[in-house]
Design a protein around this motif. Structure first.
Motif, PDB file in Angstrom:
ATOM      1  N   SER A  17       0.823  -1.205   0.000  1.00  0.00           N
ATOM      2  CA  SER A  17       0.000   0.000   0.000  1.00  0.00           C
ATOM      3  C   SER A  17       0.860   1.258   0.000  1.00  0.00           C
ATOM      4  N   THR A  18       1.942   1.241   0.794  1.00  0.00           N
ATOM      5  CA  THR A  18       2.829   2.398   0.845  1.00  0.00           C
ATOM      6  C   THR A  18       3.466   2.664  -0.509  1.00  0.00           C
ATOM      7  N   LEU A  21       0.809   4.117  -2.715  1.00  0.00           N
ATOM      8  CA  LEU A  21       0.521   5.489  -2.334  1.00  0.00           C
ATOM      9  C   LEU A  21       1.605   6.428  -2.832  1.00  0.00           C
ATOM     10  N   THR A  22       2.864   5.987  -2.710  1.00  0.00           N
ATOM     11  CA  THR A  22       3.980   6.809  -3.173  1.00  0.00           C
ATOM     12  C   THR A  22       3.872   7.061  -4.676  1.00  0.00           C
ATOM     13  N   GLY A  24       1.155   7.305  -6.199  1.00  0.00           N
ATOM     14  CA  GLY A  24      -0.059   8.066  -6.488  1.00  0.00           C
ATOM     15  C   GLY A  24      -1.247   7.183  -6.781  1.00  0.00           C
ATOM     16  N   HIS A  26      -4.142   4.694  -5.204  1.00  0.00           N
ATOM     17  CA  HIS A  26      -4.776   4.409  -3.930  1.00  0.00           C
ATOM     18  C   HIS A  26      -5.736   3.233  -4.103  1.00  0.00           C
ATOM     19  N   ALA A  36      -6.498   9.018  -0.548  1.00  0.00           N
ATOM     20  CA  ALA A  36      -5.444   8.934   0.452  1.00  0.00           C
ATOM     21  C   ALA A  36      -5.902   9.585   1.747  1.00  0.00           C
ATOM     22  N   ASP A 166      -8.573   2.150   3.890  1.00  0.00           N
ATOM     23  CA  ASP A 166      -8.572   2.658   2.520  1.00  0.00           C
ATOM     24  C   ASP A 166      -7.697   3.908   2.439  1.00  0.00           C
ATOM     25  N   GLY A 167      -6.683   3.855   1.615  1.00  0.00           N
ATOM     26  CA  GLY A 167      -5.870   5.026   1.375  1.00  0.00           C
ATOM     27  C   GLY A 167      -4.609   5.136   2.185  1.00  0.00           C
ATOM     28  N   ALA A 168      -4.384   4.255   3.168  1.00  0.00           N
ATOM     29  CA  ALA A 168      -3.185   4.391   3.995  1.00  0.00           C
ATOM     30  C   ALA A 168      -2.963   3.142   4.839  1.00  0.00           C
ATOM     31  N   PRO A 195      -0.840   9.396   8.790  1.00  0.00           N
ATOM     32  CA  PRO A 195      -1.004   8.202   7.958  1.00  0.00           C
ATOM     33  C   PRO A 195       0.320   7.680   7.420  1.00  0.00           C
ATOM     34  N   SER A 196       0.360   6.388   7.153  1.00  0.00           N
ATOM     35  CA  SER A 196       1.470   5.741   6.444  1.00  0.00           C
ATOM     36  C   SER A 196       2.822   6.124   7.032  1.00  0.00           C
TER      37      SER A 196
END
Length: 423
Positions: A17-18, A21-22, A24, A26, A36, A166-168, A195-196
């Motif tokens: 997930s990370t 997220l990095t 972009g 989600h 995010a 969701d998102g993080a 988050p994260s």
């Protein structure tokens, strides 16, 4: 073996997930795109709309409802008097297989609310299991010395950990808010979302494990820094101002300094339910006299009127002291006057701190009382970020504008003769 597998799976999912997220991207727990999770403060407004009053609660319910299967939710909380929140935690475990662990103060069990029973039925009470609801011992905190007299300690924590939503991943929510109707509609509260961030998450997760173990004999006051954050965990045994986190923080403030030909001034703002530590009150007055701008928004101090020894109310009202506003319950049956209280516990510094010019926030569950320092389970979070500091200043100004009795604070409630409720 299954526990180890779940842990590795959860960490693998968090790492993936990370990475996403990095990049972009989600991904929600249902496979649908998810927004995010935003870092930063969440404030309720007891004088506002339903959504404004319940802003912190709504945010937490969103995280609970999107917690991924086999992920972890860990909650350390003083009071949970909200059956919808309790049921959401129960459903996360029973319907989606989320591991849910909750540590409450013993006073969270009351006959007029079924939240504890909902959690006990769904999670059980065995603290060696992957899911449970636990209680600290009656009339003491989980980590406080039971031999200390008088023993009035509490598990006064208000933090939430979500390993995957969701998102993080690795989400920390440090709040001042209990989960109760009065916390939403009668109290100004804040929460800060990180988050994260595996480092900060791991620090809180490690402390949560200590709460679960309840081994007060091995407990030592702890502070852990992961820039731009630093977490402090109480109780802080000992005595004297130099063993007081807030006093030491204020002692690092320089009130005036020169930049070129311009003299600058540090601004100190405090919003806190209870301010009864004499050293902290005297330090705030000393900073004002030294040239700082000092504003204090509070609900309760303590007064030693008639004893010959000043209390915190007298120390704050001494000549040359800070600007004061008292904001507490005003239950006078007059619908035109407020019925709310400042319940946040934050300190804002804008100026020279520890030799550097900065904007800083300290927030969490920690009141400026003796019990909060020496006996309670508490958490305090330092945030080194100018934008977040400025968001807190806006909240401070809004709460200060709503304060009643405000500057006319020569009242029994403001002086602590009639103690303010913490819930």
């Amino acid at each position: 073996m299954r526990t180890a597998f779940r842990w590795r799976s959860r960490r693998l999912a968090a790492a993936l997930s990370t990475i996403l997220l990095t990049a972009g991207v989600h991904v929600g727990s249902t496979g649908e795109a998810a927004a995010a999770v935003a870092e930063g403060p969440v404030f309720n407004r007891p004088t506002g709309t339903y959504e404004e009053q319940h802003a912190i609660r709504i945010k937490l319910l969103t995280y609970i409802s999107t917690a991924a299967p086999q992920s972890d939710i860990k909650v350390a909380l003083y009071h949970l008097y909200d059956e919808k929140v309790a049921q959401a935690l129960a459903d996360a475990h029973t319907q989606r297989g989320v591991n849910v662990q909750v540590m409450l103060d013993s006073t969270s069990v009351i006959p007029t609310d079924g939240s504890y029973d909902i959690l006990r039925s769904a999670l059980g009470t065995d603290r060696t299991k992957a899911s449970f609801v636990g209680l600290c011992p009656p009339k003491r905190s989980c980590l406080g010395n039971p031999d200390a007299l008088p023993s009035n300690g509490l598990n006064h924590n208000k933090f939430w950990l979500f390993s995957q939503v969701d998102g993080a991943s690795d989400v920390v929510v440090q709040s001042s808010s209990n989960m109760s109707p009065s916390a939403y509609t009668r109290m100004w509260n804040d929460a800060f979302v990180i988050p994260s961030n595996p480092a900060v998450y791991g620090t809180y997760e490690s402390h949560f494990a200590k709460l679960v173990a309840m081994d007060w004999q091995k407990w030592t006051y702890t502070s852990v820094a992961h820039s731009p954050y630093k977490a402090y965990f109480f109780p802080y045994p000992g005595s004297g101002n130099t063993r007081d986190t807030i006093w030491n923080t204020l002692d690092n403030v320089t009130c005036k300094w020169t930049e070129g030909t311009t003299t600058r001034q540090t601004k100190v703002r405090v919003a806190v339910l209870r301010l009864t530590r004499q050293g902290v009150a005297e330090k705030l007055t000393a900073l004002r006299r030294a040239g700082c701008s000092v504003e204090v928004l509070y609900a309760e101090t303590d007064s030693a009127a008639g004893s010959g020894t000043p209390g915190t109310w007298e120390a704050l009202h001494a000549s040359g002291g800070p600007t004061l506003r008292c904001h507490n319950h005003d239950e006078d049956d007059n619908p035109k006057t407020t019925n709310s209280v400042i319940h946040s516990k934050y300190l804002l510094i804008d100026g020279k701190y520890d030799g550097a010019v900065d904007k800083l926030v300290w927030t969490g569950s920690h009141n400026y009382s003796g019990t909060a320092l020496r006996e309670n389970d508490e958490a305090l979070l330092k945030i080194d970020d100018s934008a977040h500091h400025d968001a807190y200043v806006a909240n401070f100004n809004a709460a200060k504008a709503a304060a009643v009795p405000g500057a006319a604070d020569d009242t029994d409630a403001c002086k602590g003769v009639k103690p303010a409720s913490d819930d």
